[in-house]
Motif scaffolding. Structure first.
Motif, PDB file in Angstrom:
ATOM      1  N   CYS A 106       4.464 -10.997   0.616  1.00 31.90           N
ATOM      2  CA  CYS A 106       4.700 -11.004  -0.831  1.00 31.90           C
ATOM      3  C   CYS A 106       5.770 -10.000  -1.220  1.00 31.90           C
ATOM      4  N   VAL A 107       5.794  -8.842  -0.528  1.00 30.35           N
ATOM      5  CA  VAL A 107       6.765  -7.802  -0.859  1.00 30.35           C
ATOM      6  C   VAL A 107       8.185  -8.296  -0.595  1.00 30.35           C
ATOM      7  N   GLU A 108       8.341  -9.115   0.450  1.00 28.52           N
ATOM      8  CA  GLU A 108       9.659  -9.663   0.775  1.00 28.52           C
ATOM      9  C   GLU A 108      10.184 -10.552  -0.357  1.00 28.52           C
ATOM     10  N   GLY A 109       9.285 -11.129  -1.121  1.00 33.41           N
ATOM     11  CA  GLY A 109       9.685 -12.019  -2.205  1.00 33.41           C
ATOM     12  C   GLY A 109       9.955 -11.323  -3.515  1.00 33.41           C
ATOM     13  N   CYS A 110       9.815  -9.990  -3.548  1.00 32.97           N
ATOM     14  CA  CYS A 110      10.040  -9.239  -4.794  1.00 32.97           C
ATOM     15  C   CYS A 110      11.434  -8.633  -4.789  1.00 32.97           C
ATOM     16  N   PRO A 111      12.316  -9.025  -5.715  1.00 32.12           N
ATOM     17  CA  PRO A 111      13.689  -8.505  -5.732  1.00 32.12           C
ATOM     18  C   PRO A 111      13.798  -7.002  -5.941  1.00 32.12           C
ATOM     19  N   VAL A 112      12.749  -6.362  -6.481  1.00 32.64           N
ATOM     20  CA  VAL A 112      12.812  -4.906  -6.666  1.00 32.64           C
ATOM     21  C   VAL A 112      11.911  -4.163  -5.685  1.00 32.64           C
ATOM     22  N   GLY A 113      11.273  -4.891  -4.770  1.00 33.24           N
ATOM     23  CA  GLY A 113      10.543  -4.253  -3.679  1.00 33.24           C
ATOM     24  C   GLY A 113       9.242  -3.572  -4.044  1.00 33.24           C
ATOM     25  N   VAL A 114       8.535  -4.080  -5.057  1.00 35.97           N
ATOM     26  CA  VAL A 114       7.242  -3.485  -5.422  1.00 35.97           C
ATOM     27  C   VAL A 114       6.277  -3.575  -4.232  1.00 35.97           C
ATOM     28  N   ASN A 115       5.551  -2.477  -3.969  1.00 30.34           N
ATOM     29  CA  ASN A 115       4.530  -2.482  -2.918  1.00 30.34           C
ATOM     30  C   ASN A 115       3.287  -3.164  -3.488  1.00 30.34           C
ATOM     31  N   ILE A 116       3.271  -4.469  -3.405  1.00 28.38           N
ATOM     32  CA  ILE A 116       2.247  -5.275  -4.078  1.00 28.38           C
ATOM     33  C   ILE A 116       0.837  -4.995  -3.559  1.00 28.38           C
ATOM     34  N   PRO A 117       0.607  -5.005  -2.245  1.00 29.51           N
ATOM     35  CA  PRO A 117      -0.757  -4.722  -1.769  1.00 29.51           C
ATOM     36  C   PRO A 117      -1.248  -3.339  -2.192  1.00 29.51           C
TER      37      PRO A 117
END
Length: 473
Positions: A54-65
């Motif tokens: 999921c993090v790879e899909g975020c253009p700003v690199g939010v640490n989603i987990p």
């Protein structure tokens, strides 16, 4: 018990929203947000992958987990700090970012069921922080002695400014309008993005040390080379693509025909929806046609309904499958009663003796082979011309950059579409000047513009700290 747990993993918690009957008559936010209990349930669905895609899909690199785990464990300050460590505009992104084709599309739960509702959880955490003010302050590096001018206070500019301020640089944001936010305030309606959210997140960027100068038109009142000679070590251009495209068909200059830019600016920034408190002139048509199939077209059509139209049609030359608008926005529009005329295209507009539009000629289309965008090319069905009565038309077929900057700064190379030429770091053809967002890509998403602002900020920081010479960095 295990079966119930598995069911919870596969089915996401739906977010409550206003009923279609109620919301089509007001400009209040449609989506109501998760309750704490709903957010906790949804956060518990996350399986905390060791290698989260999921993090790879975020253009700003939010640490989603990381932020979801903190939310799940009840550590709301930690969740907010994790979010804001990468994203200075989480309340905005949680509402308008197309997560379904970015971070959520990478979620492994989506292989068997529904992916984690990352955007809705982001919105929940951002709203909690905005109300409670309990997020620990982000770390700011010591002053660098360097300064940067950021032109435009839309998503690219705000993101670049926030990152540069955190890096210790003195930042001034120049905004041409009387209110900050760019497309976030003039282009997106209140029912999708409340302006209080935008103002709050601008205040956050200012709290990091960035200054905001309104009513400042770079390219007219001050030139880019004057900024560089006047004390700024670097310039970032995040001025968007605010000039409308038109169909270039007969009758398009009749009264009652708006570009989506003008229509939405009158509704949003100039608050025509608050009549009579704001006496902004706008034609409140009874039979409205909106030409286009993107999010802007959905915004215009749904705004027309709320302004009192009896009938609103989306006129789109392809089929529903080819529509670029978010599925959520299309579904909301359909629920509210917007009528979709697919495979239909206007060929001319007709007017009355006063020069007011009162009808349009349209043709039926059929789909051929895919074009350069990957969508099937529409072609006209012979003999399908017919007349449709309308009293208001909104043209929402895209935007192009305003030529003010390029025409006043010959050192900046532009493409034939008017977008600025940049490299992968956001560097333009003029030394000391970066650009990102719609000014380089044409009309795109808020989050992609933010990603561009973030990439440029990192390179500006590197450039300023190294030597400040194009050829040596």
């Amino acid at each position: 018990m295990e079966e119930m747990a598995e069911k919870l993993k596969l089915n996401r918690v739906e977010m409550p929203k206003q009923s279609p009957e109620k919301r089509r008559s007001n400009f209040e936010e449609v989506a109501l947000g998760y309750t704490p209990e709903q957010a906790a349930l949804e956060a518990n669905r996350c399986i905390q992958c060791k290698k989260p895609k999921c993090v790879e899909g975020c253009p700003v690199g939010v640490n989603i987990p990381e932020f979801i785990l903190a939310l799940r464990d009840g550590d709301m300050p930690g969740a907010a700090l994790s979010l804001k460590g990468k994203n200075s505009l989480p309340g905005i992104c949680g509402r308008v970012c197309p997560q379904e084709v970015q971070c959520e599309s990478r979620c492994v739960l989506g292989k068997k069921g529904a992916p984690i509702a990352i955007g809705r959880l982001e919105r929940f955490v951002a709203d909690w922080e905005r109300v409670t003010k309990k997020c620990p302050p982000c770390e700011l590096l010591p002053p660098s002695g360097k300064s940067a001018a950021v032109v435009g206070s839309g998503p690219a500019g705000l993101t670049c400014a926030a990152d540069l301020a955190r890096m210790g640089h003195k930042v001034t944001i120049f905004e041409a309008l009387h209110e900050g936010g760019g497309v976030l305030v003039y282009g997106i309606p209140e029912f999708r993005l409340p302006k209080g959210i935008v103002r709050s997140e601008i205040e956050y960027v200012k709290s990091l040390g960035a200054e905001l100068e309104l009513d400042s038109v770079v390219g007219k009142q001050v030139q880019i080379d004057e900024l560089l000679k006047g004390g700024y070590d670097a310039v970032f251009l995040g001025i968007g693509a605010g000039a409308p495209r038109f169909l270039n068909v007969p009758g398009e200059n009749l009264s009652g025909i708006y570009s989506a830019n003008e229509y939405l600016t009158r509704v949003n920034l100039m608050k025509a929806y608050k009549f009579p408190d704001y006496d902004t002139p706008i034609k409140k048509g009874k039979k409205v046609a909106v030409v286009g199939g993107g999010n802007v077209a959905m915004d215009a059509a749904r705004s027309a309904l709320r302004l009192g139209a009896d009938e609103v049609h989306i006129i789109y030359r392809r089929s529903r499958e080819e529509m670029p608008a978010r599925l959520e926005e299309v579904e909301n529009a359909m629920e509210e009663g917007v009528i979709f005329d697919f495979l239909t295209n206007p060929t001319r507009f007709l007017g009355d003796h006063r020069g007011m539009v009162n009808a349009m000629e349209v043709v039926e289309m059929e789909l051929g082979e895919p074009d350069a965008s990957g969508r099937r090319s529409p072609r006209v069905k012979k003999g399908s011309e017919h007349i449709v009565n309308v009293d208001t038309v909104v043209i929402a077929v895209g935007t192009v950059p305003n030529p003010l900057i390029t025409s006043s700064t010959p050192e900046l190379k532009a493409t034939k579409w008017g977008t600025l030429v940049v490299d992968e770091r956001g560097r333009t053809t003029m030394e000391g000047v970066w650009a990102g967002g719609d000014i380089t890509t044409g009309g795109a998403t808020v989050i992609s513009a933010m990603g561009a602002g973030k990439i440029a900020a990192a390179d500006i920081d590197h450039w300023l700290r190294k030597n400040g010479k194009w050829s040596e960095s």
